[in-house]
Design a protein around this motif. Structure first.
Motif, short mmCIF file in Angstrom:
data_model
loop_
_atom_site.label_atom_id
_atom_site.label_comp_id
_atom_site.label_asym_id
_atom_site.label_seq_id
_atom_site.Cartn_x
_atom_site.Cartn_y
_atom_site.Cartn_z
N THR A 1 45.08 20.29 -6.18
CA THR A 1 45.44 18.79 -6.10
C THR A 1 44.83 18.09 -7.47
O THR A 1 44.78 16.90 -7.74
CB THR A 1 44.43 18.29 -4.92
OG1 THR A 1 42.93 18.97 -5.11
CG2 THR A 1 45.01 18.75 -3.57
N TRP A 2 44.42 19.04 -8.51
CA TRP A 2 44.45 18.57 -9.92
C TRP A 2 45.15 19.25 -10.88
O TRP A 2 44.85 20.20 -11.36
CB TRP A 2 42.58 18.57 -10.28
CG TRP A 2 42.31 18.09 -11.38
CD1 TRP A 2 41.78 18.82 -12.65
CD2 TRP A 2 42.53 16.67 -11.92
NE1 TRP A 2 41.79 17.66 -13.72
CE2 TRP A 2 42.11 16.53 -13.06
CE3 TRP A 2 42.81 15.49 -11.21
CZ2 TRP A 2 41.96 15.35 -13.91
CZ3 TRP A 2 42.81 14.25 -11.88
CH2 TRP A 2 42.37 14.30 -13.06
N GLY A 3 46.32 18.60 -11.12
CA GLY A 3 47.34 19.20 -11.95
C GLY A 3 47.25 18.68 -13.27
O GLY A 3 48.33 18.70 -13.92
N ALA A 4 46.41 17.95 -13.50
CA ALA A 4 46.33 17.04 -14.89
C ALA A 4 46.34 18.14 -16.19
O ALA A 4 45.99 19.12 -16.05
CB ALA A 4 45.14 16.06 -14.96
N GLY B 1 46.17 16.06 -19.36
CA GLY B 1 44.96 15.28 -19.94
C GLY B 1 43.79 15.41 -18.93
O GLY B 1 44.08 15.17 -17.76
N MET B 2 42.61 15.62 -19.39
CA MET B 2 41.26 15.74 -18.74
C MET B 2 41.49 16.74 -17.89
O MET B 2 40.80 16.86 -16.67
CB MET B 2 41.17 14.24 -17.97
CG MET B 2 40.56 13.04 -18.68
SD MET B 2 39.26 13.45 -19.77
CE MET B 2 37.91 13.15 -18.90
N ALA B 3 42.17 17.72 -18.14
CA ALA B 3 42.24 19.08 -17.15
C ALA B 3 40.68 19.50 -16.94
O ALA B 3 40.56 20.12 -15.88
CB ALA B 3 43.00 20.04 -17.58
N GLY B 4 39.98 19.69 -18.02
CA GLY B 4 38.73 20.18 -17.89
C GLY B 4 37.84 19.45 -17.03
O GLY B 4 36.93 20.19 -16.60
N SER B 5 37.94 18.43 -16.64
CA SER B 5 37.17 17.42 -15.78
C SER B 5 37.08 18.07 -14.33
O SER B 5 36.11 17.81 -13.65
CB SER B 5 37.52 16.07 -15.81
OG SER B 5 38.49 15.75 -15.13
N ASP B 6 38.18 19.06 -13.94
CA ASP B 6 37.95 19.45 -12.62
C ASP B 6 37.74 18.43 -11.64
O ASP B 6 36.74 18.52 -11.00
CB ASP B 6 36.97 20.60 -12.66
CG ASP B 6 36.79 21.50 -11.21
OD1 ASP B 6 37.70 21.53 -10.79
OD2 ASP B 6 35.63 21.76 -11.13
N THR B 7 39.01 17.64 -11.52
CA THR B 7 38.81 16.74 -10.67
C THR B 7 39.85 16.57 -9.26
O THR B 7 40.45 15.72 -9.37
CB THR B 7 38.97 15.24 -11.43
OG1 THR B 7 38.07 15.26 -12.31
CG2 THR B 7 38.55 14.15 -10.52
#
Length: 329
Positions: free
Chosen positions: A152-155, A157-163
């Motif tokens: 559900t987090w396929g970003a 940008g900000m991939a590392g924020s693990d959201t």
């Protein structure tokens, strides 16, 4: 909840940076004074510095220090040694969380979206509906029934924020503050300006390649872009420092200016970030984006991070607030 061993490199790197920052906070090597403590400018400067080094890590660190400020403001115990906290309070359309009493405590059920640090936080403050009101709850992320929804987090940008989204199934929770206290407290608006300090740090990081380009070649167009970026960054930091002074002068928001201050500051800093991204891209071309991994990541991260400002929707909220007869100017 330990970091997912199969997580992308960016998630693992941000989690390590997060853990290191929290360890430095506990050791007294890194300070984030509470908003309204008389040292709010130091707090914003610390957030800026962390963001300049990495926006995904900054997102996690900002959540932790925001949680510490919320707990202090609402009279709850502070984070314990080794604990890494997040604030999961986004409420977009969808299922959301519900809270019901169970014995002397509460349990949470449902789906919470945008849970930064889902694999690296040990605890989180989460908002949930409790009857007709919204309340804030503290949870242990490692509790049975608290599970990130993988995929559900396929970003980019900000991939590392693990959201990712997190599914809650009968998760024990402790109420923090009274109903609606999370949004009604003065610190809600003070904290929103702290997020803008992180955006600002990201813009400073993006601008590095433009400054380096200007230093290494004599080109009036590059110089003009650098001048424009410098003016915007200077104005944004001046506004952030002014906001910090005003928060320290009125930490409980007795003058009722907190909301207007936060909306104005966030809107201006977001606009500066967009202009910095535009000037740097136009001045330096595709080269840094294609050959400098760190710069390309920061550009992508900042573009996503500033979308915590909801563009025209937030500007409309500002305008509607100003249109009220009792609104401050």
């Amino acid at each position: 909840m330990p970091a997912d061993p199969g997580a992308p490199d960016e998630v693992a790197a941000a989690a390590r940076g997060f853990a290191d920052a929290v360890a430095r906070i506990e050791a007294g090597e890194l300070a984030f004074p509470l908003p309204g403590s008389g040292r709010t400018a130091e707090r914003f400067a610390a957030l800026r510095t962390v963001a300049e080094a990495g926006l995904s890590t900054a997102r996690l660190v900002e959540g932790h220090v925001d949680a510490a400020a919320i707990l202090a403001e609402l009279g709850a115990p502070p984070p314990g040694p080794g604990e890494r906290w997040g604030v999961w309070a986004a409420e977009p359309p969808g299922e959301g969380l519900t809270a019901v009493r169970q014995g002397a405590g509460w349990v949470l059920n449902g789906l919470k979206q945008y849970c930064s640090g889902a694999h690296s936080c040990t605890h989180a403050l989460v908002t949930a509906r409790a009857g007709e009101s919204r309340r804030l709850f503290a949870v242990r992320v490692a509790a049975d029934g608290c599970r990130p929804v993988e995929g559900t987090w396929g970003a980019v940008g900000m991939a590392g924020s693990d959201t990712p989204d997190v599914r809650f199934t009968d998760v024990p929770a402790t109420a923090v503050g009274e109903p609606e206290a999370y949004v009604d407290r003065p610190g809600f608006w003070h904290g929103g300006i702290g997020v803008a300090a992180c955006w600002y740090g990201g813009a400073v990081a993006v601008a590095r390649v433009l400054r380096e380009a200007a230093e290494h070649r004599a080109d009036p167009h590059t110089d003009a872009h650098l001048g424009a970026v410098d003016v915007q960054l200077h104005a944004a930091w001046t506004l952030l420092e002014r906001a910090a002074r005003e928060i320290d002068e009125d930490p409980r928001d007795d003058r009722g200016e907190g909301r207007l201050r936060a909306m104005r500051t966030r809107a201006f800093v977001e606009s500066v970030c967009r202009q910095v991204l535009d000037h740097v891209g136009r001045a330096t071309g595709a080269g840094p984006l294609c050959h400098d991994t760190g710069h390309a990541r920061t550009v992508a991260d900042l573009g996503v991070y500033i979308r915590q400002h909801h563009a025209e929707r937030d500007l409309a909220g500002l305008g509607a607030h100003l249109a009220r007869p009792e609104a401050g100017r």
